[in-house]
Design a protein around this motif. Structure first.
Motif, PDB file in Angstrom:
ATOM      1  N   GLN A  14      17.780 -36.073  -6.997  1.00 52.47           N
ATOM      2  CA  GLN A  14      19.001 -35.532  -7.554  1.00 52.47           C
ATOM      3  C   GLN A  14      18.838 -35.055  -9.003  1.00 52.47           C
ATOM      4  OE1 GLN A  14      19.068 -38.418  -5.755  1.00 52.47           O
ATOM      5  NE2 GLN A  14      19.938 -37.443  -3.952  1.00 52.47           N
ATOM      6  N   LEU A  17      20.398 -31.772 -10.064  1.00 53.83           N
ATOM      7  CA  LEU A  17      21.814 -31.551  -9.816  1.00 53.83           C
ATOM      8  C   LEU A  17      22.605 -31.643 -11.115  1.00 53.83           C
ATOM      9  CD1 LEU A  17      22.416 -33.589  -6.544  1.00 53.83           C
ATOM     10  CD2 LEU A  17      21.991 -31.148  -6.774  1.00 53.83           C
ATOM     11  N   SER A  18      23.609 -30.824 -11.231  1.00 49.41           N
ATOM     12  CA  SER A  18      24.465 -30.876 -12.403  1.00 49.41           C
ATOM     13  C   SER A  18      25.415 -32.046 -12.297  1.00 49.41           C
ATOM     14  CB  SER A  18      25.271 -29.575 -12.507  1.00 49.41           C
ATOM     15  OG  SER A  18      26.177 -29.485 -11.421  1.00 49.41           O
ATOM     16  N   HIS A  20      28.526 -31.797 -12.304  1.00 48.61           N
ATOM     17  CA  HIS A  20      29.576 -31.395 -11.372  1.00 48.61           C
ATOM     18  C   HIS A  20      29.158 -31.673  -9.938  1.00 48.61           C
ATOM     19  CE1 HIS A  20      32.797 -29.024  -9.557  1.00 48.61           C
ATOM     20  NE2 HIS A  20      31.876 -28.417  -8.839  1.00 48.61           N
ATOM     21  N   ALA A  21      27.898 -31.390  -9.573  1.00 48.68           N
ATOM     22  CA  ALA A  21      27.453 -31.558  -8.195  1.00 48.68           C
ATOM     23  C   ALA A  21      27.464 -33.025  -7.781  1.00 48.68           C
ATOM     24  CB  ALA A  21      26.053 -30.962  -8.021  1.00 48.68           C
ATOM     25  N   LYS A  24      31.080 -34.279  -7.656  1.00 49.88           N
ATOM     26  CA  LYS A  24      31.771 -33.773  -6.468  1.00 49.88           C
ATOM     27  C   LYS A  24      31.347 -34.562  -5.233  1.00 49.88           C
ATOM     28  CE  LYS A  24      32.389 -29.782  -3.481  1.00 49.88           C
ATOM     29  NZ  LYS A  24      32.098 -30.623  -2.307  1.00 49.88           N
ATOM     30  N   SER A  25      30.058 -34.890  -5.118  1.00 48.65           N
ATOM     31  CA  SER A  25      29.592 -35.682  -3.977  1.00 48.65           C
ATOM     32  C   SER A  25      30.248 -37.054  -3.971  1.00 48.65           C
ATOM     33  CB  SER A  25      28.066 -35.822  -4.022  1.00 48.65           C
ATOM     34  OG  SER A  25      27.439 -34.562  -3.852  1.00 48.65           O
TER      35      SER A  25
END
Length: 349
Positions: A14, A17-18, A20-21, A24-25
């Motif tokens: 991960q 990943l930002s 936000h990503a 969001k998950s």
């Protein structure tokens, strides 16, 4: 300014990943699974991170944004200190609305409130999460496909016509799990009913719930207009949802203690005896696949270890041996380290 990456994500898939990503998950998981501890979220979202501190900071940011809430888990903490209990996270109304507006996950009407999050149902919900996480973690190890969103909690299936109480007209699975088994390049989609038993009901009550799955197997809804009945309207209701009737896996758990293993073994024995003498289940024994294991065994050995006691088979004197989640007949079983090709009744991709 410090530009070094988060140390716990240096070796994590991960790491690119930002915020936000990952956030969001986390929102998607909390929406589908209702309640999760920090540790449960970390094992699903950042499984190779050295600690959960990076995820904690994101959860706190979501909390500050009014999207999630947290409270301390129930249960006995270390010598009377409530702050030793882990945090349990859940979505606020605003957080649930945000997930639904994204329209990337199946909408569910149920909303978690602080009162429901702190209810006696909390421990059961978290234990069901542990079952799902065990499948995800072992799927990663085996090269199978089971994601953090592959199980859905509390799925209701109608088992009779009528307008009785909802609980009388439906069997409510603690979870329905979708698992893709990969063997020699062949992918087979497996659907599984999960029942998590923490010994909060009697063995007889649990056996009645197993019998309700037999009713589900046979239930054909009555068409209101008999003159317009078609072949599709005379099929069992489950065939409109599943390509094959899912296996039923019963996972036993209980309060830790020196007698836990013995208590769970006795419960398995009682359940085996009670389901064998049920007329409906006896009649459907060749059509239903039902297995019992414990949460501890599932977490340690995974669903393809020989950890399941098959119900509805054999006699007390000639019981079938332990098997894996495929619940095959003994002659078709294979070593746990090399799972057999799935049964032909399942859906091959």
């Amino acid at each position: 300014m410090n530009t070094q990456p988060e140390p716990e994500l240096l070796h994590s898939p991960q790491r690119t990943l930002s915020f936000h990503a990952v956030a969001k998950s986390a929102l998607d998981l909390l929406y589908q699974h209702r309640l999760m501890t920090t540790d449960q979220l970390a094992r699903l979202l950042t499984p190779t991170a050295h600690s959960a501190s990076y995820l904690r900071r994101q959860l706190v940011a979501l909390e500050e944004g009014g999207l999630v809430q947290r409270l301390r888990a129930q249960g006995k903490a270390s010598p009377g200190h409530g702050f030793n209990r882990p945090y349990v996270w859940f979505l606020t109304e605003t957080g649930a609305d945000a997930v639904e507006q994204a329209a990337e996950i199946f909408s569910r009407r149920y909303r978690v409130t602080p009162e429901s999050a702190a209810s006696t149902r909390q421990a059961h919900t978290l234990a069901v999460n542990e079952v799902g996480i065990a499948f995800v973690e072992h799927a990663r190890r085996l090269g199978h496909d089971c994601t953090p969103l592959s199980w859905t909690p509390e799925v209701a299936h109608r088992i009779r016509d009528g307008q009785r109480r909802f609980e009388d007209d439906h069997v409510i699975s603690d979870a329905v799990l979708h698992y893709v088994h990969v063997h020699r390049g062949a992918r087979t989609m497996l659907n599984v009913f999960i029942e998590l038993d923490r010994a909060t009901m009697t063995a007889a009550e649990l056996a009645k719930k197993v019998s309700a799955y037999g009713r589900l197997y046979e239930f054909v809804p009555q068409h209101p207009d008999r003159a317009r009945r078609s072949a599709a309207s005379t099929r069992p209701a489950w065939q409109h949802t599943y390509p094959a009737f899912p296996r039923l896996l019963i996972v036993l758990d209980g309060a830790p203690g020196p007698t836990l293993a013995k208590r769970l073994a006795d419960r398995t024995e009682d359940l085996y005896t009670l389901t064998r003498v049920d007329p409906r289940l006896s009649r459907l024994a060749s059509n239903l696949s039902v297995g019992v294991t414990t949460l501890a065994q599932l977490k340690e050995h995974g669903p393809f270890g020989r950890i399941f006691t098959p119900l509805l088979r054999g006699t007390p004197e000639q019981r079938h041996p332990l098997t894996d989640m495929l619940l095959r007949r003994p002659a078709a079983a294979a070593p746990a380290r090399h799972p057999p090709a799935p049964l032909p009744a399942d859906l091959h991709a």
